[in-house]
Enzyme design. Structure first.
Site, short mmCIF file in Angstrom:
data_model
loop_
_atom_site.label_atom_id
_atom_site.label_comp_id
_atom_site.label_asym_id
_atom_site.label_seq_id
_atom_site.Cartn_x
_atom_site.Cartn_y
_atom_site.Cartn_z
N GLY A 16 0.77 -1.24 0.00
CA GLY A 16 0.00 0.00 0.00
C GLY A 16 0.80 1.28 0.00
O GLY A 16 0.29 2.32 0.44
N HIS A 107 2.81 0.85 -14.79
CA HIS A 107 3.67 -0.25 -15.24
C HIS A 107 5.11 0.23 -15.16
O HIS A 107 5.42 1.35 -15.56
CB HIS A 107 3.33 -0.64 -16.67
N ASP A 148 -1.46 -4.00 -20.66
CA ASP A 148 -0.51 -2.89 -20.73
C ASP A 148 -0.62 -2.12 -22.04
O ASP A 148 0.32 -1.43 -22.44
CB ASP A 148 0.95 -3.39 -20.57
N GLU A 177 7.59 6.41 -9.19
CA GLU A 177 6.23 5.99 -9.52
C GLU A 177 5.16 6.79 -8.79
O GLU A 177 4.13 7.14 -9.37
CB GLU A 177 6.05 4.50 -9.24
#
Length: 203
Positions: A16, A107, A148, A177
């Site tokens: 998380g 991704h 993707d 990210e």
């Protein structure tokens, strides 16, 4: 509460950290949205983080009726958008069609390179290193039936150094990210974009 505020439902399976980044961004005024619900496919640290933050949390366990149960819970969330944040279950075509252009995923490569069936987790970084590529990064995209292959919202690029290993590359990409996800969410929440083929064009 601002009636125009967008609701986000976050789907989780693991630790998380991306969920926490979204929680912190909302608390810090960096994301004008509300987490309407967190859906986990198992008990996990991410579910615990959500409960601790006072966010409605539902566990939909994998089983015979998993996809239909998941769709019902996603509908019940009243979310405008859905974020897959380390969600390890595959969404079936019915869910993707029901929430077309409303499900967002990340991704750990520069799609369309090193994406698709079989490219996940460390396998992506191993393939990048083996290929000799000098750059990699992460991609935030809408989810479609093509793995993707959905419209790309944004990408972040970094250099692959000669001394990099799959492990060090994974750490470098993981570090960028969260900010990429937050920027993508701000774009989507603003509504100032349009989808043209596999591109998301920001106004």
């Amino acid at each position: 509460m601002d009636l125009a505020m967008k609701n986000i439902c976050i789907l989780v399976s693991g630790t998380g950290t991306t969920l926490q980044a979204v929680i912190d961004a909302i608390a810090g005024g960096k994301l004008d949205a509300r987490i309407s619900e967190v859906i986990a496919d198992r008990e996990c640290m991410a579910a615990d983080r959500a409960r601790k933050a006072g966010v409605k949390t539902v566990v939909v366990r994998r089983g015979r009726n998993f996809q239909s149960d998941l769709m019902k819970e996603m509908e019940n969330s009243c979310a405008d958008f859905f974020l897959l944040a380390g969600f390890l279950s595959i969404l079936d075509a019915g869910i993707i069609e029901r929430f077309r252009n409303r499900i967002i995923n990340t991704h750990p490569s520069l799609l369309p390179c090193f994406g698709g069936k079989g490219f996940y987790g460390m396998r992506v970084h191993e393939a990048v290193i083996e290929s000799g590529a000098k750059f990699s990064g992460c991609t935030v995209h809408f989810v479609t039936e093509e793995i993707d292959g959905g419209p790309i919202i944004l990408q972040r690029v970094l250099q692959v150094d000669d001394v990099d290993t799959p492990e060090t590359l994974e750490n470098k990409i993981h570090a960028i990210e969260h900010s990429a996800v937050l920027q993508a969410l701000n774009i989507i929440i603003s509504g100032n974009y349009r989808i043209v083929g596999k591109r998301v064009i920001v106004a």
